[in-house]
Write an enzyme that holds these catalytic residues in place. Structure first.
Site, short mmCIF file in Angstrom:
data_model
loop_
_atom_site.label_atom_id
_atom_site.label_comp_id
_atom_site.label_asym_id
_atom_site.label_seq_id
_atom_site.Cartn_x
_atom_site.Cartn_y
_atom_site.Cartn_z
N HIS A 187 -4.84 -2.01 -5.90
CA HIS A 187 -4.10 -0.83 -6.37
C HIS A 187 -5.10 0.27 -6.71
O HIS A 187 -5.92 0.11 -7.62
CB HIS A 187 -3.26 -1.17 -7.60
CG HIS A 187 -2.10 -2.05 -7.28
ND1 HIS A 187 -1.13 -2.37 -8.18
CD2 HIS A 187 -1.75 -2.66 -6.13
CE1 HIS A 187 -0.23 -3.14 -7.59
NE2 HIS A 187 -0.59 -3.35 -6.36
N ASP A 234 0.81 -1.22 0.00
CA ASP A 234 0.00 0.00 0.00
C ASP A 234 0.84 1.27 0.00
O ASP A 234 0.43 2.31 0.52
CB ASP A 234 -0.98 0.01 1.20
CG ASP A 234 -1.81 -1.25 1.22
OD1 ASP A 234 -2.20 -1.70 0.13
OD2 ASP A 234 -2.05 -1.79 2.32
#
Ligand code: GTP
Ligand code: IMP
Ligand code: MG
Length: 337
Positions: free
Chosen positions: A42, A13
């Protein structure tokens, strides 16, 4: 432009999706490959629309790159077909015949498993499918009739493109410290997340790589269990405005300040040639939306320069907002044309 690998330097992340999206729009690679699986979300914001990709490369947002899913990735059909609709990129997709297939039984296996609960797995069936692959009983893409129109040999396509001098971006997933080999085992995911493993998933040798862009966020986050050195309390994370919600599971991400020791180790193991720093706007609000180095507040510039001196790898991309194009691109200045 040759071959660029994008990988994560912390616990996932870091913003690989945004950086891969920026490269896809700016560098216009002929091919974009996404490794990993559906546990990795994503996020990319483009023209004010938010896209959450769990299987396609973020380059789905441009309309020219060929989109490839390699032999080492694991596909869930429901997620794939949903994303193909959203991104309208069916005609550009190729799936390696040997890509693995996650079935519902894998999700159920994880839900019943105490160890998976304990490590805070995303429960997307990825680890269970990977285990079956190791046991040599997992179905592959070539066994699935609906995937027939997309089947290809990704390793050959990518290697031939590189031999012709075309541009290829490989989008890695998660971060080094979630790696099955180099992470905080057992609190890790079910694959090696380093640059070398990303190449191996696609079928490319190490000598073909031009750049390894290591993505580091301006602070560190982690979802699920496992050590997070310097973890801030929830109140402190709120106070500093560092709260994030996970893309796939909706869980609150745990937070710590930037960690130079982790960053240095990630540089070493990934042999990073460039660093992308994301979310500088969260540390320095006046940096929000800036697209030129000169426009950054001096505190942000100093933070970045100090980091570059310590880490000894050029910081070439700086994220200043969620929008893909809210990025300062110093590649020409620092590396030449
Ligand atoms: P994994 O493969 O799951 O590790 O994900 P990732 O590295 O692609 O990151 P993910 O998209 O899950 O999380 C990053 C979050 O930060 C997303 O919500 C992005 O939109 C956001 N983001 C990325 N770069 C920036 C930035 O420079 N500024 C701001 N404000 N947000 C950013
Ligand atoms: P699993 O890979 O879904 O089994 O999850 C194992 C561990 O890795 C858990 O701590 C997850 O939160 C973490 N994890 C897996 N994928 C990601 C990701 O893409 N981003 C962040 N953490 C992840
Ligand atoms: Mg993510």
């Amino acid at each position: 432009m040759g071959l660029t690998v994008v990988c994560g330097g912390f616990f996932g992340d870091e913003g690989k999706g945004k950086i891969a999206g920026y490269l896809a729009l700016k560098d216009k690679p002929e091919i974009a490959v996404r490794t990993g699986s559906v546990n990795a979300g994503h996020t990319a914001v483009y023209n004010k629309r938010k896209f959450k990709f769990r299987i396609l490369p973020v380059a789905a947002l441009n309309n020219y790159s060929r989109l490839l899913l390699p032999a080492g990735c694991l596909i869930r059909l429901d997620v794939l077909f949903k994303e193909l609709e959203l991104a309208n990129s069916r005609d550009r997709l190729g799936i390696d015949r040997q890509a693995g297939i996650i079935e519902n039984k894998h999700i159920e296996m994880e839900r019943r498993d105490g160890v998976m609960k304990g490590i805070g797995s995303t429960m997307q069936g990825v680890g269970a499918a990977m285990a079956e692959r190791v046991m040599r009983r997992l179905k592959l893409a070539k066994d699935i009739p609906e995937l027939k129109p997309f089947l290809t040999d990704v390793a050959t396509e990518v290697n031939e493109a590189l031999d012709k001098g075309l541009g290829v971006i490989i989008e890695g997933t998660q971060g080094l410290f979630l790696s099955l080999y180099h992470g905080t085992y057992p609190f890790v995911t079910s694959r090696d997340t380093s640059a070398s493993a990303i190449l191996s998933e696609v079928g490319i040798g190490p000598k073909k790589v031009d750049d390894v862009i290591l993505v580091l966020k301006a602070y560190v986050t982690r979802v699920g269990a496992g050590p997070l050195p310097g973890e801030l309390s929830e109140e402190e994370a709120n106070r500093q405005g560092l709260v994030e919600i996970a893309t796939v599971t909706g869980r609150r991400r745990r937070v710590a300040l930037f960690n130079i020791e982790l960053a240095k180790r990630a540089v070493m193991i990934n042999s990073a040639t460039q660093i992308a720093i994301t979310k500088i706007d969260i540390l320095f609000k006046e940096a929000t939306g800036k697209r030129q180095w000169e426009d950054l507040p001096s505190k942000a510039k100093k933070w970045i320069e100090d980091l570059e001196n310590k880490i000894k790898v050029p910081i070439t991309l700086i994220g200043t907002g969620e929008e893909i194009l809210d990025t300062i691109d110093l590649r020409r200045d620092k590396l030449g044309p």
